[in-house]
Scaffold this motif. Sequence first.
Motif, PDB file in Angstrom:
ATOM      1  N   ILE A   5     -28.908 -26.345  28.383  1.00 58.44           N
ATOM      2  CA  ILE A   5     -28.601 -26.016  29.764  1.00 58.44           C
ATOM      3  C   ILE A   5     -29.517 -24.896  30.232  1.00 58.44           C
ATOM      4  N   ALA A   6     -30.242 -25.149  31.322  1.00 59.39           N
ATOM      5  CA  ALA A   6     -31.098 -24.101  31.891  1.00 59.39           C
ATOM      6  C   ALA A   6     -30.227 -23.019  32.512  1.00 59.39           C
ATOM      7  N   LYS A   7     -30.526 -21.776  32.205  1.00 59.89           N
ATOM      8  CA  LYS A   7     -29.710 -20.672  32.696  1.00 59.89           C
ATOM      9  C   LYS A   7     -30.569 -19.620  33.385  1.00 59.89           C
ATOM     10  N   PHE A  38     -19.999 -20.374  35.166  1.00 59.12           N
ATOM     11  CA  PHE A  38     -19.531 -19.466  34.121  1.00 59.12           C
ATOM     12  C   PHE A  38     -20.480 -19.394  32.927  1.00 59.12           C
ATOM     13  N   PHE A  39     -21.331 -20.397  32.764  1.00 57.61           N
ATOM     14  CA  PHE A  39     -22.267 -20.385  31.648  1.00 57.61           C
ATOM     15  C   PHE A  39     -23.414 -19.402  31.884  1.00 57.61           C
ATOM     16  N   GLU A  40     -23.543 -18.911  33.134  1.00 61.38           N
ATOM     17  CA  GLU A  40     -24.606 -17.956  33.429  1.00 61.38           C
ATOM     18  C   GLU A  40     -24.119 -16.514  33.501  1.00 61.38           C
ATOM     19  N   GLY A  41     -22.854 -16.313  33.751  1.00 58.44           N
ATOM     20  CA  GLY A  41     -22.347 -14.955  33.864  1.00 58.44           C
ATOM     21  C   GLY A  41     -20.862 -14.933  34.154  1.00 58.44           C
ATOM     22  N   GLU A  42     -20.323 -13.748  34.267  1.00 63.16           N
ATOM     23  CA  GLU A  42     -18.889 -13.556  34.427  1.00 63.16           C
ATOM     24  C   GLU A  42     -18.479 -13.668  35.898  1.00 63.16           C
ATOM     25  N   LYS A 315     -16.544 -26.244  28.632  1.00 63.33           N
ATOM     26  CA  LYS A 315     -17.374 -26.141  27.419  1.00 63.33           C
ATOM     27  C   LYS A 315     -18.676 -26.894  27.628  1.00 63.33           C
ATOM     28  N   TYR A 316     -19.780 -26.253  27.265  1.00 65.93           N
ATOM     29  CA  TYR A 316     -21.094 -26.886  27.396  1.00 65.93           C
ATOM     30  C   TYR A 316     -21.693 -27.108  26.016  1.00 65.93           C
TER      31      TYR A 316
END
Length: 316
Positions: A5-7, A38-42, A315-316
């Motif tokens: 996943i690109a973040k 959510f996978f990039e930050g809070e 979930k990723y």
Amino acid sequence: MAVTIAKERWTSKVNELVLGAEPNVVKVGGDATLPFLFFEGEMPNRPVVALEVLDMEPEDWPDILKAPFEGVLGDPAAWAKKNVEYGADLVCLRLVSAHPDNKNASPEECAKTAKAVADAVNVPLIIIGCGVEEKDAEIMPAVGEALAGKVALLGCATPNNYKTITAACMVNGHSIVASSPLDINLAKQLNILITEMGLAANRIAIDPLVGALGYGIEYAYSIMERARLGALTGDKMLAMPVICFVGQEAWKAKEAKASNDETPEWGDQTRRAILWEVMTAVTFAQASGAIMVMRHPESCKQFKAHIDKMMEPVKY
């Protein structure tokens, strides 16, 4: 086959705005990512809903909007209680009676109403003036004093009246709604002016003057998104949570107001109007809106159900 996943990597975050007095506080903002990524930050705080209360019975609301509040439309305190029963996270009191074309209510009358509403509910308050800049500058100091200690959100501050409203917030411990036309530079400039007076940046909410679904919503979305990107890349004068006055926009659109007899091909008005308000709010939540000021309790319910799903961990 595993997929990477690109973040994006962000260097900053949105301020956290705290409204209300303990133990009944509401927190918004604090995000370190674009909405729901959510996978990039809070994203510590979910978008919240404020339901509106007017301090005089609305004359231009359609019957389907008045129906859930039958019997309390002439009593702001009772109306506020009803909104809390319907699940509102906050109550937004509009002091429309202060408008010179309505009752031209005095600062003392407005303060009395605000105090009655505050005493009636245990959720934080948003207090919005009548929309006439000079009159709002007159009433907000009295309202702010009456609500001292309640940590309310007062507005709307504009380039023409921000000094008086900012001072009322500073003296009485409130936060402020900074309102500017859909222009990111004007929003930033107003935030600068307010903070230069000494009000902390984490006590400001940006009101970008949004539109309803189908009425220039793409432009509003892009401005809000640019503000969020600015906040995440370190621009402190754009790092404020956004408040969206969804209800006033959605319910003046013809798609919400037109009756079944006028436009039978559009389907049932009640369902149509509520969905118009819900979809407007959902769109702005995706654009980074933190506080949605809405009107119909069913719209509030459906929007909150949507946010429940969006806030579920993935979930990723």
